[in-house]
Structure formats: C-alpha cells, structure tokens
Design a protein around this motif. Structure first.
Motif, PDB file in Angstrom:
ATOM      1  N   PRO A 117      -1.962   7.547  12.208  1.00 56.29           N
ATOM      2  CA  PRO A 117      -1.229   8.595  12.951  1.00 56.29           C
ATOM      3  C   PRO A 117       0.349   8.800  12.674  1.00 56.29           C
ATOM      4  N   VAL A 118       1.068   7.484  12.780  1.00 55.14           N
ATOM      5  CA  VAL A 118       2.512   7.622  12.680  1.00 55.14           C
ATOM      6  C   VAL A 118       2.754   7.855  11.379  1.00 55.14           C
ATOM      7  N   ILE A 119       2.234   7.436  10.317  1.00 57.19           N
ATOM      8  CA  ILE A 119       2.615   7.907   9.118  1.00 57.19           C
ATOM      9  C   ILE A 119       2.534   9.431   8.747  1.00 57.19           C
ATOM     10  N   TYR A 120       1.329  10.085   9.299  1.00 63.12           N
ATOM     11  CA  TYR A 120       1.036  11.404   9.336  1.00 63.12           C
ATOM     12  C   TYR A 120       1.998  12.033  10.069  1.00 63.12           C
TER      13      TYR A 120
ATOM     14  N   VAL B 277       7.860   6.834   4.716  1.00 61.23           N
ATOM     15  CA  VAL B 277       9.198   6.307   4.611  1.00 61.23           C
ATOM     16  C   VAL B 277       9.804   5.166   5.718  1.00 61.23           C
ATOM     17  N   PRO B 278       9.513   5.996   7.025  1.00 64.68           N
ATOM     18  CA  PRO B 278       9.970   5.259   8.250  1.00 64.68           C
ATOM     19  C   PRO B 278       8.940   3.970   8.630  1.00 64.68           C
ATOM     20  N   PHE B 279       7.558   4.362   8.415  1.00 59.29           N
ATOM     21  CA  PHE B 279       6.920   3.251   8.677  1.00 59.29           C
ATOM     22  C   PHE B 279       6.838   2.060   7.526  1.00 59.29           C
TER      23      PHE B 279
ATOM     24  N   GLY C 225       0.974  -1.183  -0.011  1.00 58.91           N
ATOM     25  CA  GLY C 225       0.178  -0.109   0.084  1.00 58.91           C
ATOM     26  C   GLY C 225       0.753   1.383  -0.099  1.00 58.91           C
ATOM     27  N   LEU C 226       1.932   1.389   0.984  1.00 58.90           N
ATOM     28  CA  LEU C 226       2.756   2.647   0.776  1.00 58.90           C
ATOM     29  C   LEU C 226       3.530   2.676  -0.569  1.00 58.90           C
ATOM     30  N   LEU C 227       3.854   1.607  -0.909  1.00 56.51           N
ATOM     31  CA  LEU C 227       4.657   1.807  -2.278  1.00 56.51           C
ATOM     32  C   LEU C 227       3.857   2.219  -3.419  1.00 56.51           C
ATOM     33  N   ILE C 228       2.421   1.850  -3.361  1.00 56.93           N
ATOM     34  CA  ILE C 228       1.533   2.389  -4.206  1.00 56.93           C
ATOM     35  C   ILE C 228       1.326   3.992  -4.054  1.00 56.93           C
ATOM     36  N   ALA C 229       1.048   4.398  -2.692  1.00 58.04           N
ATOM     37  CA  ALA C 229       0.958   5.452  -2.290  1.00 58.04           C
ATOM     38  C   ALA C 229       2.199   6.586  -2.774  1.00 58.04           C
ATOM     39  N   LEU C 230       3.259   6.072  -2.423  1.00 54.22           N
ATOM     40  CA  LEU C 230       4.727   6.850  -2.596  1.00 54.22           C
ATOM     41  C   LEU C 230       4.824   7.087  -4.019  1.00 54.22           C
ATOM     42  N   LEU C 231       4.683   5.942  -4.879  1.00 52.92           N
ATOM     43  CA  LEU C 231       5.188   5.981  -6.503  1.00 52.92           C
ATOM     44  C   LEU C 231       3.927   6.337  -7.250  1.00 52.92           C
ATOM     45  N   ILE C 232       2.713   6.482  -6.725  1.00 49.16           N
ATOM     46  CA  ILE C 232       1.517   6.515  -7.825  1.00 49.16           C
ATOM     47  C   ILE C 232       0.378   7.662  -7.015  1.00 49.16           C
ATOM     48  N   LEU C 233      -0.023   7.319  -6.026  1.00 51.06           N
ATOM     49  CA  LEU C 233      -1.145   8.254  -5.586  1.00 51.06           C
ATOM     50  C   LEU C 233      -0.670   9.610  -5.045  1.00 51.06           C
TER      51      LEU C 233
ATOM     52  N   ILE D 135      -2.576  12.565  -3.355  1.00 52.55           N
ATOM     53  CA  ILE D 135      -3.550  11.881  -2.334  1.00 52.55           C
ATOM     54  C   ILE D 135      -2.588  11.612  -1.240  1.00 52.55           C
ATOM     55  N   PRO D 136      -2.735  12.112   0.154  1.00 53.19           N
ATOM     56  CA  PRO D 136      -1.765  11.811   1.226  1.00 53.19           C
ATOM     57  C   PRO D 136      -1.331  10.530   1.300  1.00 53.19           C
ATOM     58  N   PRO D 137       0.147  10.311   1.723  1.00 53.62           N
ATOM     59  CA  PRO D 137       0.746   8.836   1.768  1.00 53.62           C
ATOM     60  C   PRO D 137       0.032   7.839   2.827  1.00 53.62           C
ATOM     61  N   MET D 138      -0.761   8.643   3.601  1.00 53.79           N
ATOM     62  CA  MET D 138      -1.607   7.842   4.522  1.00 53.79           C
ATOM     63  C   MET D 138      -2.341   6.802   4.096  1.00 53.79           C
TER      64      MET D 138
END
Length: 474
Positions: A437-440, A445-447, A129-137, A143-146
């Motif tokens: 909340p942690v991602i926000y 990247v750390p998460f 999910g985070l890879l999709i968010a960081l690379l595309i969304l 869209i926020p990475p969260m």
C-alpha cells in the motif's frame, strides 16, 4: 455455496495431505530435501486439478464433463482459494500465544547478532526487488512497481503472507501478484533447503562449523518424517478438565479472541484515517492493510493480559502450535493447489528475475556478512536465518538441526529471541503488510530509499557492534 460443498472440499483437502505424505514416504529425493507433505500434496492437487488434468481431458471429454476440471470441481476450487486468506490469520494470531516474553536485554544480547543479520537480508530484499522493478519490470513489462515487494513477501513471508496479501493485491489492481508471490514462496522453500544443504556440506569440508565432527546423520525414520517410538511426546498439555471445556476448543477460542482484537484494531485505524490524515492528504493506506499482522498484535496483547491475570497458566504453547501447524498445512496445500499457472506463464520472465534476484541477494549477504556480524558459532546461527529468509521458519530450524543436532550452540535460542523482534515487522509483520500500500500510495522511490537506510542500519549494527563482540551469548 452450500455447507455440504465446503465440508466436502475440506475432506478432499485432507486426502491430498495424505497423498503428499505417502509420496514423501516413497520418493527418496523428497526425503533428502525434507519437503513438507503439504507442499507435495499441493503440487499433486495442482496436477490433478482443472489447470493440468482438467485442461488435458477437456478436449477429449467435453467442456461440460466432470473430467474437464480434473478431480477438483469448480466449487471446490472456490473454497480452496478462500482458505489461505483465512488460515493466515490463525497462524499469525498464534505466533506469541503461550510464550513467556523474556526481557529486552536478554533478547538483545542473545538474539541481537542474528537480528542484525536478518534485518539486513529482509530490507535488502526490498532494495533488490524495487531496483529490479524500477529498472526492468515497469519500463519493459509494464508491471506495477509494487512488484518489487514480492521478493520479501514470498521469501521472508512465505506462502502464508502471500495468501494474506491477496485481497490487498486485488484492491490495488494487481491481482496477479498473488500467484507470483505464491510461486516465489514455493521457489524460496525449495532453494532454501537445497542451497542450505549445499552450504552445510561446503562448510563441513572447510571446517567452518565448530561442531562439524558431530554433523547430524538422519535415520531412515526421520527422513520418512516419522518419530521413533522412544522420542514420541504428547501434542500438548491438558491444562483444563474436559468436563468443563475441551482444551483444544479452549485454545482455538483464545486464538479467535486474538484475531477479533486484531480486527478491532484494524477497524479503529481505518476509522481514524477516515477522519484525520486521509481527507487532508487524500492518501488512504490503512484500508489496504490485511488482517493477519494485526491478528499477531492481538495475540501479543492477549498474551500480555494472560501473563498478568491468568494465574493458572491455562494456555499451553504446544497446543497452540498444533492448531498453528494444522492451519499452515491447510494454507500451503490449498494455496499451491490453486495457484494460476497461466499467470506464472504470462509473467514468467519477471517471475524468474525476481526469483534469481532474491536467491542471489540472500546467498551474497550470507557469504559477505554472516561471519562478520555473528562473532561466535557464526555458521550454526546464520544458516538458520538464511533458511528462513528463503522459505519458512521451519526451513531455518531444519538447517540448524543438521549442523547442531544436540543443540550445543546458542543458535536455536538466539534464533527464537530474534523472532520476537523480527516477526512483528518483517517476514509477514507490519512492514510487510504496509509495503505494497505504501509503494502504491507514495511511489516506489521513497520506499526504496527507506529500505536501503534500514538495511544499512542493520549492516552497520551487525558489523561494527555485534561483530566486534567475542563473548558467548549463553
């Protein structure tokens, strides 16, 4: 909001639950998919509510007409929108009430392989999910990475967890995430059943199930969702005399106490953060943590207290499960009935990417890891974890019921033991509640790195420890 409006909204909700049941009885496809009546009723409410029927009739009847909101008035919709966030606290507070906690050694020995497999899938959903968010969304759709956490929230957590996170999404400035998470949870349930049954049929043909010749054949009554007369049982045990207190009232009160314990823990953490690391780091996380995972902790603490001091065993697990089941039905029908189709339409491509990414990862992990992590009865045991990771626990139980109808394998027992360690963290537990909340606060990247390490640990333990064992855990 008057009490009459709230009460009438609950009555109408009950009608849609019955409508869902009637549709399930009449439509063969829904019987074959074993769709819960609450999901069917939720879609019926969505179609007959303001977003579909209301929008269709408003131009004809006028914006001020009763029909402009379909069969659900604006006030009823407001009540329904609030119910999922309340019911999830009841569901999670009930998870461990009335259960006898086995030893950690037994949990690890019996449920360890499935825990490793489920752990890998759950944390892997965050990675995907985070890879999709960081690379595309984020770069292409702003869209926020969260949003990268929505696969685990919707798939592993299901409708309940998605509903419980609603206030967190709103507080963090991404309220649309609630509708996306509910949509993903619905896709997860459907795909879990469909792909699960497809995989079972393939496994039977290939001889990958050790009891394939005994594959369950469901009767017509079972497909209708009706118990045979000879298999009917009581909903719970009357542990208390009714002239003292109604047993159902007592169990509801115990769940309420568990929620209050969770609320006290929540406020204590918020207060502690406000006077310690919050001002020093200017990072506040506890404020955004929803109540439901802490209600689960409250239920665990209450059960530990009862184990030690309740010598009459007054809490009956089956009675607790009836309250939990009612809450889940209410949650699902109201969450689906009020989901925003406009939000799904606006974010359709991101929604589709997350859904495909989540389903793809689950199926890939099942194909690559399940047999190597679970040494005995690997298919019967892992198919339950696949069902849970794509929908709800009931989906996993259904799939295990199909391949192991007489409970001849350790699948069901091991699945239950796995849940004792798994659910406090993933699938709606503390990690699920903290993820957004942690991602926000700390960034994606750390998460992402932490989730990758956790998934890698689950994979390594499953492959190199449990995968090398050959002893039947029973």
């Amino acid at each position: 909001m008057s009490a009459e409006v709230i009460g009438f909204s609950l009555l109408v909700m009950g009608v849609f639950l019955i409508i869902g049941k009637l549709i399930r009885v009449k439509v063969k496809l829904f019987q074959s998919l074993f769709l819960p009546s609450s999901i069917i009723g939720g879609f019926a409410a969505l179609l007959l509510g303001p977003q579909v029927l209301g929008n269709a009739l408003a131009p004809l009847a006028g914006e001020d007409s009763f029909w402009s909101t379909g069969l659900l008035t604006e006030n009823m919709t407001v009540v329904w929108e609030a119910l999922p966030g309340l019911m999830i606290n009841v569901i999670f507070a009930s998870l461990f009430l009335g259960k006898t906690t086995p030893s950690l050694k037994k949990i690890w020995h019996n449920g360890g392989p499935q825990l490793a497999f489920g752990w890998t899938i759950g944390w892997g959903q965050y990675v995907i999910g985070l890879l999709i968010a960081l690379l595309i969304l984020t770069p292409f759709f702003d869209i926020p990475p969260m949003a990268g956490a929505l696969i685990e929230i919707g798939f592993e957590g299901g409708h309940g967890t998605a509903a419980g996170m609603q206030s967190t999404f709103e507080d963090l400035g991404f309220p649309e995430a609630y509708d996306l998470a509910i949509g993903l949870a619905t896709i997860g349930v459907l795909s879990g059943v469909i792909f699960g049954i497809v995989l079972i049929n393939i496994a039977v043909r290939k001889g990958e199930t050790q009891i394939a010749q005994k594959q369950s054949k469901f009767s017509d009554l079972q497909k209708l969702g009706i118990r045979e007369f000879e298999n009917r049982e009581s909903a719970g045990t009357m542990t208390l005399r009714q002239e003292s207190i109604e047993p159902l009232s007592f169990h509801f009160a115990m769940i309420g106490i568990a929620i209050l314990i969770g609320y006290a823990i929540q406020q204590a953490f918020i207060g502690l953060e406000a006077i310690t690391w919050g001002p020093m780091t200017d990072t506040y996380v506890m404020t955004y943590i929803p109540l439901f995972p802490l209600a689960m902790v409250g239920g665990i603490l209450l059960q530990l207290f009862l184990d030690k001091f309740d010598r009459f065993n007054t809490v009956d697990r089956r009675m607790v499960m009836r309250i939990q089941g009612l809450s889940l039905d209410i949650l699902i029908v109201t969450a689906i009935g009020t989901i925003s189709l406009a939000v799904i339409g606006e974010f359709f491509v991101p929604f589709l990417l997350l859904a495909v990414g989540g389903i793809g990862w689950n199926l890939l992990a099942f194909k690559l890891f399940a047999k190597k992590m679970i040494p005995t009865y690997w298919f019967e045991r892992s198919i339950g974890d696949l069902g849970q990771s794509m929908g709800i626990t009931a989906t996993g139980l259904l799939l295990m019921r199909i391949v192991d109808p007489e409970v001849e394998t350790p699948a069901l027992e091991a699945f239950g033991y796995k849940q004792l360690i798994y659910e406090p963290f993933l699938g709606g537990g503390l990690v699920t509640a903290l993820s957004v909340p942690v991602i926000y606060s700390l960034g994606p990247v750390p998460f992402l790195l932490f989730a990758f390490v956790m998934a890698l640990i689950g994979w390594a333990v499953g492959i190199f420890y449990f995968g090398k064992q050959t002893v039947d855990p029973r």
